[in-house]
Each structure stands twice: as structure tokens, then as C-alpha cells.
Design an enzyme around this catalytic site. Structure first.
Site, PDB file in Angstrom:
ATOM      1  N   ASN A   1       0.156  -1.154  -0.057  1.00 47.53           N
ATOM      2  CA  ASN A   1       0.220   0.166  -0.004  1.00 47.53           C
ATOM      3  C   ASN A   1       0.793   1.533   0.380  1.00 47.53           C
ATOM      4  OD1 ASN A   1      -1.636   2.513   1.100  1.00 47.53           O
ATOM      5  ND2 ASN A   1      -2.760   0.797   1.741  1.00 47.53           N
TER       6      ASN A   1
ATOM      7  N   HIS B   1       0.539   6.511   2.113  1.00 51.02           N
ATOM      8  CA  HIS B   1       1.596   7.237   2.842  1.00 51.02           C
ATOM      9  C   HIS B   1       2.691   8.117   1.879  1.00 51.02           C
ATOM     10  CE1 HIS B   1      -0.919   6.693   5.995  1.00 51.02           C
ATOM     11  NE2 HIS B   1      -0.914   5.258   5.850  1.00 51.02           N
TER      12      HIS B   1
ATOM     13  N   HIS C   1      -5.651   3.765  -1.343  1.00 46.69           N
ATOM     14  CA  HIS C   1      -7.072   3.697  -1.183  1.00 46.69           C
ATOM     15  C   HIS C   1      -7.468   5.339  -1.276  1.00 46.69           C
ATOM     16  CE1 HIS C   1      -9.997   3.717   3.085  1.00 46.69           C
ATOM     17  NE2 HIS C   1     -10.937   3.961   1.951  1.00 46.69           N
TER      18      HIS C   1
ATOM     19  N   ARG D   1      -9.952   7.529  -0.921  1.00 43.07           N
ATOM     20  CA  ARG D   1     -11.037   7.931   0.403  1.00 43.07           C
ATOM     21  C   ARG D   1     -11.592   9.400  -0.685  1.00 43.07           C
ATOM     22  NH1 ARG D   1      -8.729   5.610   5.754  1.00 43.07           N
ATOM     23  NH2 ARG D   1     -10.823   7.296   6.448  1.00 43.07           N
TER      24      ARG D   1
ATOM     25  N   ARG E   1      -7.317  12.292   1.227  1.00 39.79           N
ATOM     26  CA  ARG E   1      -6.684  12.502   2.461  1.00 39.79           C
ATOM     27  C   ARG E   1      -5.131  12.090   2.030  1.00 39.79           C
ATOM     28  NH1 ARG E   1      -7.707   9.565   7.579  1.00 39.79           N
ATOM     29  NH2 ARG E   1      -9.922  10.271   6.760  1.00 39.79           N
TER      30      ARG E   1
ATOM     31  N   GLU F   1      -8.962   0.178  -2.849  1.00 36.32           N
ATOM     32  CA  GLU F   1      -9.625   0.019  -1.659  1.00 36.32           C
ATOM     33  C   GLU F   1     -11.095   0.965  -2.115  1.00 36.32           C
ATOM     34  OE1 GLU F   1      -6.528  -1.155   1.597  1.00 36.32           O
ATOM     35  OE2 GLU F   1      -6.964  -0.196   1.784  1.00 36.32           O
TER      36      GLU F   1
ATOM     37  N   THR G   1      -7.747   2.811   8.532  1.00 33.00           N
ATOM     38  CA  THR G   1      -9.502   2.105   8.773  1.00 33.00           C
ATOM     39  C   THR G   1      -9.293   1.603   9.750  1.00 33.00           C
ATOM     40  OG1 THR G   1      -9.165   1.844   6.393  1.00 33.00           O
ATOM     41  CG2 THR G   1     -10.885  -0.254   7.914  1.00 33.00           C
TER      42      THR G   1
ATOM     43  N   GLU H   1     -10.675 -10.089   2.273  1.00 32.59           N
ATOM     44  CA  GLU H   1      -9.882  -9.542   3.531  1.00 32.59           C
ATOM     45  C   GLU H   1      -9.378  -9.350   4.389  1.00 32.59           C
ATOM     46  OE1 GLU H   1      -5.785  -6.026   3.368  1.00 32.59           O
ATOM     47  OE2 GLU H   1      -6.986  -6.395   1.413  1.00 32.59           O
TER      48      GLU H   1
ATOM     49  N   HIS I   1      -3.188  -5.128   7.204  1.00 34.62           N
ATOM     50  CA  HIS I   1      -4.088  -4.009   8.550  1.00 34.62           C
ATOM     51  C   HIS I   1      -2.898  -3.751   9.745  1.00 34.62           C
ATOM     52  CE1 HIS I   1      -6.352   0.086   9.898  1.00 34.62           C
ATOM     53  NE2 HIS I   1      -6.337  -0.851  11.150  1.00 34.62           N
TER      54      HIS I   1
END
Length: 261
Positions: free
Chosen positions: A11, A14, A47, A49, A53, A74, A105, A155, A194
Site C-alpha cells: 500500500n 502514505h 485507497h 478515500r 486525504r 480500496e 480504517t 481480506e 492492517h
């Protein structure tokens, strides 16, 4: 028979978080994705969102064009996101819960409580060629509902395990193991993710039957010190080592049971 090698999805949200902090063009998550692939990742997770963000729509569209592996998008179960996915057609879509105030999440999707809407979303996405995954807590009712909703993949949310130590962590690990076993019996493909990091991932990778782990924050944080490609390579080594250890343990348990039968 040796199981198929467990996959690592990385992922890159970030990377975009850092970019958005200053509103600059760098660091570019698309560039990061290509480096991550070179380091051995089996897929790229982002992801998008609702509040944008970190990952932006532009990132998703560019990644669709340039990735050599596959994108796992995602997203929340909203009309806006479903329409975008129908247009972009990522290889994989993971439906997740989303609250604007959360840092990340915080829990799994309530499939059992929203079966009609999620079933409809699964049908729409499957119709355009997306493999759909549902991000759920390791609970029997959610696994059963995911199967009824028509999603071929789940998942498992490993956040509770990642936050525990000692006996509590062992109990969460047992819960994840039982959840994976149940899902596999229902014919589902089982991923997990996660909160996984370099010190807790091997035990999760050892759970029999897991197809893929999705990991982001820990890898991006580690990259600050060793570089992105090495951070990915280190995690992949741990994931594969964990799977191998789990396979050996299962063989030893089988032999022990056979010897005492």
C-alpha cells in the site's frame, strides 16, 4: 504438496500523504509504485478515500496505465466510487468501511448488516471485470455474509492482532486462523492486512491458505532508513519465511498425528 507462494501487496497511500502535506508534486506515488514493483511486490494497493486525504483520482488513473503487476483499489461502497471503478476497471477492488474522522480504517465492513448494497456492488464490479474483495473482521457471520454477497475474495482485518501482545495476541491469531479455515471451506480466496509490520508479520504469513498480505505503513516508514526497494525486499523475505515456517509446522503436526493414529 507445497502451497502456492504467498503474495505481498504494498500500500503506497502514505507516499501520497507526504506529498499532500505540502501540496507539492513530490514524492510521486506513481514513481514509488514502479520502484515497489521492481523490489518484488506482487501488487500495488491504494485507497482512494472520499476526502482525498492522500491518493488522488489522478494517481489511480496513472497507475492503471503504468503498473506491470496489478492495482488493488480500496474504496467505500458509494455511488461515486463505484462509478469510478466501473470506468477505470482495476484488476482488484477491495470494499472497505470509511469514516472521515478516522486516522485509518478502524474495523471491517459490516457485510451482514448491509448485504443488499454490498451484493449489488459486487455484481456491478464483477460485470466490468474487477475481482472484488471484502475487508472484514475475522467473524463467522461476516465470512458467511461475504460468501452470500458474491465476493470471491475476503481480506481479514488483522488490526486487533497487531495491537495485542502475549496471550491476547495468541487468541487473536487463533481467531484469524479459524476465520481463514472457514473462508477456505466456503471456497473464498483469503487475504489479510492492517497493522502488520516487520515484527509481527511472520506469524500471520504462517496461517495456512493465505493468498496475499497487504502492508503499507510499516514499509513506507522503514523506507526512510533503508530506502523503498530494500524495505519492500525485507518485508517480502519475512512474509515468505513465515509461510515456509507455517508449512513445516503443519507437516510436523500431520506426521505427529499420523504416528499416534
Amino acid at each position: 504438496m507445497h502451497p502456492p507462494r504467498i503474495l505481498l501487496g504494498v500500500n503506497i497511500d502514505h507516499i501520497a500523504t507526504l506529498r499532500q502535506a505540502r501540496g507539492t508534486r513530490y514524492p510521486d506515488p506513481v514513481q514509488a509504485a514502479l520502484l515497489v514493483e521492481e523490489a518484488g511486490a506482487d501488487g500495488i494497493t491504494v485507497h482512494l478515500r472520499e476526502d482525498r486525504r492522500h491518493i488522488q483520482e489522478r494517481d489511480v488513473r496513472l497507475l492503471t496505465e503504468v503498473l506491470n503487476t496489478r492495482m488493488n483499489l480500496e474504496m467505500a461502497v458509494t455511488e461515486e466510487m463505484l462509478t469510478l471503478a466501473e470506468e477505470v476497471r482495476p484488476a482488484h477492488v477491495c470494499l472497505v468501511p470509511e469514516k472521515r474522522e478516522e486516522l485509518t480504517t478502524e474495523g471491517g465492513l459490516d457485510v451482514a448488516g448491509n448485504i443488499d448494497a454490498i451484493s449489488a456492488a459486487c455484481r456491478r464490479l464483477a460485470a466490468v471485470g474487477c475481482e472484488v474483495s471484502l475487508f472484514i473482521d475475522p467473524e463467522p457471520d461476516q465470512i458467511e455474509a461475504a460468501s452470500r454477497a458474491g465476493a470471491p475474495v475476503i481480506e481479514l482485518h488483522t488490526g486487533a492482532y497487531a495491537e495485542c501482545t502475549g496471550e491476547a495476541a495468541r487468541q487473536e491469531h487463533a481467531r484469524l486462523t479459524a476465520a481463514a479455515e472457514m473462508a477456505l471451506e466456503l471456497g473464498l480466496t483469503v487475504n489479510a492486512g492492517h497493522g502488520l509490520h516487520y515484527h509481527n508479520v511472520e506469524a500471520i504469513a504462517a496461517i495456512p491458505g493465505l493468498h496475499e498480505l497487504n502492508i503499507g505503513h510499516a514499509i513506507i516508514a522503514r523506507a526512510l532508513f533503508v530506502g523503498l526497494k530494500e524495505a519492500v525486499a525485507e518485508m517480502k523475505r519475512l512474509v515468505i519465511a513465515g509461510q515456509e515456517a507455517g508449512f513445516v509446522a503443519s507437516l510436523e503436526a500431520h506426521d505427529h498425528d499420523h504416528d499416534h493414529a
